[in-house]
Structure formats: C-alpha cells, structure tokens
Design a protein around this motif. Structure first.
Motif, short mmCIF file in Angstrom:
data_model
loop_
_atom_site.label_atom_id
_atom_site.label_comp_id
_atom_site.label_asym_id
_atom_site.label_seq_id
_atom_site.Cartn_x
_atom_site.Cartn_y
_atom_site.Cartn_z
N UNK A 64 9.19 21.05 4.99
CA UNK A 64 9.74 22.38 5.26
C UNK A 64 8.99 23.08 6.38
N UNK A 65 7.68 22.98 6.35
CA UNK A 65 6.83 23.73 7.29
C UNK A 65 6.95 23.20 8.71
N UNK A 66 6.96 21.89 8.88
CA UNK A 66 6.93 21.32 10.22
C UNK A 66 8.15 21.71 11.06
N UNK A 67 9.39 21.56 10.58
CA UNK A 67 10.52 21.99 11.41
C UNK A 67 10.48 23.48 11.76
N UNK A 68 10.09 24.31 10.79
CA UNK A 68 10.01 25.75 11.08
C UNK A 68 8.96 26.04 12.14
N UNK A 69 7.82 25.37 12.05
CA UNK A 69 6.77 25.57 13.03
C UNK A 69 7.17 25.05 14.41
N UNK A 70 7.96 23.97 14.43
CA UNK A 70 8.41 23.44 15.71
C UNK A 70 9.30 24.46 16.42
N UNK A 71 10.28 25.00 15.69
CA UNK A 71 11.20 25.97 16.28
C UNK A 71 10.43 27.22 16.73
N UNK A 72 9.63 27.77 15.82
CA UNK A 72 8.87 28.97 16.16
C UNK A 72 7.86 28.69 17.27
N UNK A 141 1.36 28.18 3.80
CA UNK A 141 1.12 27.04 4.69
C UNK A 141 1.64 27.32 6.08
N UNK A 142 2.77 28.00 6.17
CA UNK A 142 3.30 28.38 7.48
C UNK A 142 2.30 29.24 8.25
N UNK A 143 1.67 30.17 7.56
CA UNK A 143 0.73 31.06 8.23
C UNK A 143 -0.47 30.29 8.78
N UNK A 144 -1.06 29.43 7.96
CA UNK A 144 -2.29 28.76 8.40
C UNK A 144 -2.01 27.68 9.45
N UNK A 149 1.37 24.15 17.06
CA UNK A 149 2.42 23.77 18.02
C UNK A 149 2.36 24.66 19.24
N UNK A 150 2.15 25.96 19.04
CA UNK A 150 2.09 26.90 20.17
C UNK A 150 0.98 26.51 21.13
N UNK A 151 -0.20 26.27 20.59
CA UNK A 151 -1.37 26.02 21.44
C UNK A 151 -1.36 24.63 22.06
N UNK A 152 -0.57 23.71 21.55
CA UNK A 152 -0.45 22.39 22.18
C UNK A 152 0.64 22.38 23.24
N UNK A 153 1.71 23.16 23.03
CA UNK A 153 2.82 23.17 23.98
C UNK A 153 2.53 24.10 25.16
N UNK A 193 1.93 16.06 19.44
CA UNK A 193 0.53 16.23 19.05
C UNK A 193 0.38 17.47 18.17
N UNK A 194 1.08 18.55 18.51
CA UNK A 194 1.04 19.75 17.67
C UNK A 194 1.64 19.50 16.30
N UNK A 195 2.69 18.68 16.23
CA UNK A 195 3.29 18.35 14.94
C UNK A 195 2.31 17.58 14.07
N UNK A 196 1.60 16.64 14.67
CA UNK A 196 0.62 15.86 13.91
C UNK A 196 -0.48 16.76 13.35
#
Length: 268
Positions: A64-72, A141-144, A149-153, A193-196
């Motif tokens: 759940x967290x990974x796709x949401x973090x990717x989009x955001x 988990x989303x918060x932490x 992803x932001x800092x890698x992209x 890399x951010x996803x990992x």
C-alpha cells in the motif's frame, strides 16, 4: 595531503573493527542462536499462524505504502525542481521532517489526530477505525517513508534538465506524453532506488507503528512487532530470534537489490 601507509592501514583496521563490533557480532549471534537448534525448528517458528499473519501484514503495508509514495514522491520532486512558487522552502522542510522527528512522536501525533478524542475522532465513532488498525499503521509508515522517493528523484531531475521535455512539448506532445516518454525513463533508476529504500524502511519501522497498533497477533502485528512481542511479552527468546532472522533475510534481499541498482545507476 599524503597519508602514510601505516596511517591508511590503521584507519582501515579501526573502521573494520567498528563495523565488526557494531554489526557483524550481533548478527552472527542472532544467526547462531536461530539455527543452532536446527533448520526445522526455525521453519516451524516462522510458520506459526502469528508469524504468517505478521509477514503478510508487513508485506501488505509495503504494497500500500510504496505506490502512494511513488505518486506523491514523483509529483513533489517535479514541483520542487520544475516549479517556482511561494512556500517552496516550506515544502522542502516538510519533506525532510520525518528525518528529524522521532517515530514515537509521529505515533503520538497520529493518536491525537485520528484517535477517538482527536480532531478526526468522528471517523472512529462512525465505525471507521484508524488507530489500532491497518489504516493507522499505513499512515504512520507513509509518514516515516515520505522523503525517500522525493530525495532520490529530485537530484536526477536537476541533472537531466528540461531540454528534452521542452523539445517534446515543441513537437506537440502533451504533458502526460512528455512525462511518460521522456521524464519517467530518465528518472527510472533514481525512482527505483527510492522505492527500494522505501520498502526497506517500511519493513523495519517499529516506533511509529507500535504506537498506532493494537499489537494483537493475527490482527495488527507486523514482523517488527512480532519480534518485540515474543521477546518482551512472551519471553520466547528463540521465537524472537527466528522472527528477527526472517526480517533480516527480507532486508538482505532488499539490500542486495539496492546495491545492484546503485551500481547500474553509477555505470549510467
């Protein structure tokens, strides 16, 4: 500045000794205590209903967290790099906030917001349980994991510039076509890399999750909470070692994947 051969050797010995004492010895002890009774005992310990449920819940939260973090994360990175707007510095600070705030504080804040007596406590009274349920664990988990992803992209976007995107726009491509055919392929290694990193952080999160979870086996107990419960509550030392080893195994796979991706990104 030239460093003598003896100094280089001394620095290497100190660094290796530090890593050995801090990482290698504890991991070796856990592995030895896990597998000393035999592989069958380990498999039996991680095959209990509580262990299976904890593993499934951990993987579900990651899914759940990974796709949401990717989009955001991609949207935020594009806004920070390509956009010029008021509050940009504030957004930068918000993205880095999880690095500065203790996960325990995050958990307490979520309880104050989403708990029965919190600002959004009406949802709990209406039957939609956030705290001590899956939604609260996902939000924590989303918060932490928000910054990864932001800092890698973001640096990749700085590196590639806007020339190719502008050329695509000149040739008649709309924003979605430009993003899909130009931007996304260019940032794919940074994004991966951010996803990992997000997966690894989500699997190992403990502080924020324990505050918003009931901790009941089979209900809202992740692998990290299972290790804590077995060791502290049940006094099942071997079970805690076995669960920790399972968690380490998953983390090791993620680490190896991260190393491979990092090498590929460096080669490019």
């Amino acid at each position: 500045m030239r460093i003598s051969r003896g100094t280089r050797i001394s620095l290497r010995v100190v660094a290796l000794g530090y890593l050995f004492a801090l990482l290698a010895v504890p991991i070796a002890v856990i592995l030895w205590r896990t597998f000393s009774p035999g592989l069958g005992e380990f498999i039996a310990s991680i095959s209990t209903p509580a262990a299976k449920s904890a593993t499934n819940l951990s993987l579900l939260i990651v899914a759940i967290v990974v796709p949401l973090n990717v989009v955001f994360g991609v949207a935020t990175a594009l806004a920070l790099v390509r956009g010029r707007f008021r509050g940009r510095g504030l957004l930068q600070a918000v993205v880095d906030l999880p690095f500065a705030v203790s996960p325990i504080v995050v958990g307490v804040a979520l309880i104050m917001l989403w708990g029965a007596g919190g600002w959004f406590g009406g949802l709990d009274n209406a039957g939609f349980k956030v705290i001590f349920g899956l939604p609260g664990m996902v939000i924590a988990t989303l918060f932490v994991t928000l910054p990864f992803v932001v800092r890698e992209v973001e640096p990749v976007l700085h590196e590639i510039g806007q020339e190719q995107e502008q050329a695509a726009s000149t040739l008649g491509a709309n924003r979605w076509q430009t993003f899909w055919r130009i931007t996304l392929p260019a940032i794919r290694w940074g994004l991966t890399y951010g996803i990992v990193l997000t997966v690894a952080r989500a699997l190992g999160e403990f502080g924020a999750v324990i505050m918003v979870s009931s901790g009941f086996p089979g209900v809202s107990q992740t692998l990290t909470l299972l290790v804590h419960s077995r060791y502290i509550d049940d006094h099942n030392t071997y079970g805690a070692y076995a669960a920790a080893t399972l968690l380490m195994g998953i983390a090791l796979v993620v680490l190896l994947l991260m190393t491979v991706l990092d090498r590929k990104r460096s080669d490019r």
